[in-house]
Enzyme design. Structure first.
Site, PDB file in Angstrom:
ATOM      1  N   HIS A 293       0.912  -1.286   0.028  1.00 53.11           N
ATOM      2  CA  HIS A 293      -0.005  -0.011   0.015  1.00 53.11           C
ATOM      3  C   HIS A 293       0.890   1.301   0.016  1.00 53.11           C
ATOM      4  O   HIS A 293       2.092   1.171   0.563  1.00 53.11           O
ATOM      5  CB  HIS A 293      -0.965  -0.028   1.479  1.00 53.11           C
ATOM      6  CG  HIS A 293      -1.932   0.970   1.129  1.00 53.11           C
ATOM      7  ND1 HIS A 293      -2.053   2.195   1.433  1.00 53.11           N
ATOM      8  CD2 HIS A 293      -3.386   0.626   0.594  1.00 53.11           C
ATOM      9  CE1 HIS A 293      -3.234   2.913   1.274  1.00 53.11           C
ATOM     10  NE2 HIS A 293      -4.073   1.918   0.991  1.00 53.11           N
ATOM     11  N   TYR A 294       0.508   2.338  -0.536  1.00 51.55           N
ATOM     12  CA  TYR A 294       1.138   3.668  -0.549  1.00 51.55           C
ATOM     13  C   TYR A 294       1.310   4.048   0.723  1.00 51.55           C
ATOM     14  O   TYR A 294       2.328   5.023   1.086  1.00 51.55           O
ATOM     15  CB  TYR A 294       0.665   4.602  -1.521  1.00 51.55           C
ATOM     16  CG  TYR A 294      -0.585   5.145  -1.021  1.00 51.55           C
ATOM     17  CD1 TYR A 294      -0.787   6.182  -0.319  1.00 51.55           C
ATOM     18  CD2 TYR A 294      -1.836   4.544  -1.468  1.00 51.55           C
ATOM     19  CE1 TYR A 294      -1.974   6.888   0.041  1.00 51.55           C
ATOM     20  CE2 TYR A 294      -3.234   5.040  -0.995  1.00 51.55           C
ATOM     21  CZ  TYR A 294      -3.259   6.372  -0.285  1.00 51.55           C
ATOM     22  OH  TYR A 294      -4.335   6.732   0.271  1.00 51.55           O
ATOM     23  N   ARG A 295       0.440   4.019   1.730  1.00 48.18           N
ATOM     24  CA  ARG A 295       0.611   4.492   3.148  1.00 48.18           C
ATOM     25  C   ARG A 295       1.872   3.650   3.981  1.00 48.18           C
ATOM     26  O   ARG A 295       2.135   2.463   3.633  1.00 48.18           O
ATOM     27  CB  ARG A 295      -0.378   4.236   3.850  1.00 48.18           C
ATOM     28  CG  ARG A 295      -1.868   5.451   3.206  1.00 48.18           C
ATOM     29  CD  ARG A 295      -3.041   5.253   4.074  1.00 48.18           C
ATOM     30  NE  ARG A 295      -4.099   6.212   3.539  1.00 48.18           N
ATOM     31  CZ  ARG A 295      -5.179   6.009   3.925  1.00 48.18           C
ATOM     32  NH1 ARG A 295      -5.742   5.215   4.674  1.00 48.18           N
ATOM     33  NH2 ARG A 295      -6.075   6.897   3.418  1.00 48.18           N
TER      34      ARG A 295
END
Length: 215
Positions: A126-128
């Site tokens: 995930h980008y987070r």
């Protein structure tokens, strides 16, 4: 987004994305309560002698003391193979791509090398990101007793050991700095949200104060 967290730590020949090499990567997956799923994985990646010889003295000393330099010289694993090994481990616990955030300490540095050298791995995450060092910095400012009372860290400077340290550190902050589950009551939450006001309230107050003049 899933509840699992993908913890990664990397060791490099330095911190310069233009020239330094990724030489070790370790990964663990935890559930939302920071329980480790599986044994994890630690992969040492081969690097040429000229890259190792070009390291600055403090990095050379660190990797010599930990035994990593000799393991790098002896390794036959390249970046592509290491990436597949890490992905295989993650896929065993996180079935769907882009659902589990990356976690670690000062993790943006590691992600920079992952994005450069292991694009498939970077794309699966995930980008987070969950950066334990951000919580540390907030505790230093808001809860100094928690900051100065944190458990002593080891100095292994090896990727898998560093992940275990990061998970342990987040467990400490969870028990000392965060509100105990299930958290505040619904009414308390609503009161806090109301006190903070609508979006832009602070900016509007600042503009109003700046424009105020006294006679």
């Amino acid at each position: 987004m899933r509840d699992e967290l993908v913890w990664i730590d990397c060791e490099m020949t330095g911190l310069d994305l233009r020239s330094d090499l990724l030489i070790e990567i370790a990964v663990l997956v935890t559930d939302a309560d920071l329980n480790i799923l599986g044994d994890g994985l630690d992969v040492v990646i081969h690097a040429p002698d000229e890259a190792l010889d070009a390291m600055i003295p403090v990095v050379t000393e660190m990797h010599t003391r930990s035994g990593l330099i000799e393991e790098v010289r002896a390794s036959t694993v390249d970046l592509a193979t290491a990436e597949e090994m890490v992905l295989d481990y993650i896929r065993g616990h996180v079935k769907q791509a882009k659902t589990a955030p990356l976690a670690g300490n000062s993790i943006a540095t590691d992600r920079g090398f992952i994005a450069r050298d292991m694009a498939k791995l970077d794309d699966y995450l995930h980008y987070r990101m969950i950066d334990v060092s951000s919580i540390k910095e907030l505790c230093r400012r808001w809860y100094p007793r928690i900051y100065f009372g944190q458990p002593e860290k080891g100095l292994a400077h090896r990727a898998l050991a560093d992940i275990h340290e990061s998970i342990r550190e987040l467990k400490y902050y969870r028990q000392t700095a965060f509100v105990a589950p299930p958290g505040p009551s619904t009414s308390d939450i609503a009161a806090i949200a109301a006190e903070l006001g609508p979006p832009g309230k602070d900016a509007a107050d600042t503009d109003s104060a700046a424009g105020h003049t006294t006679g």
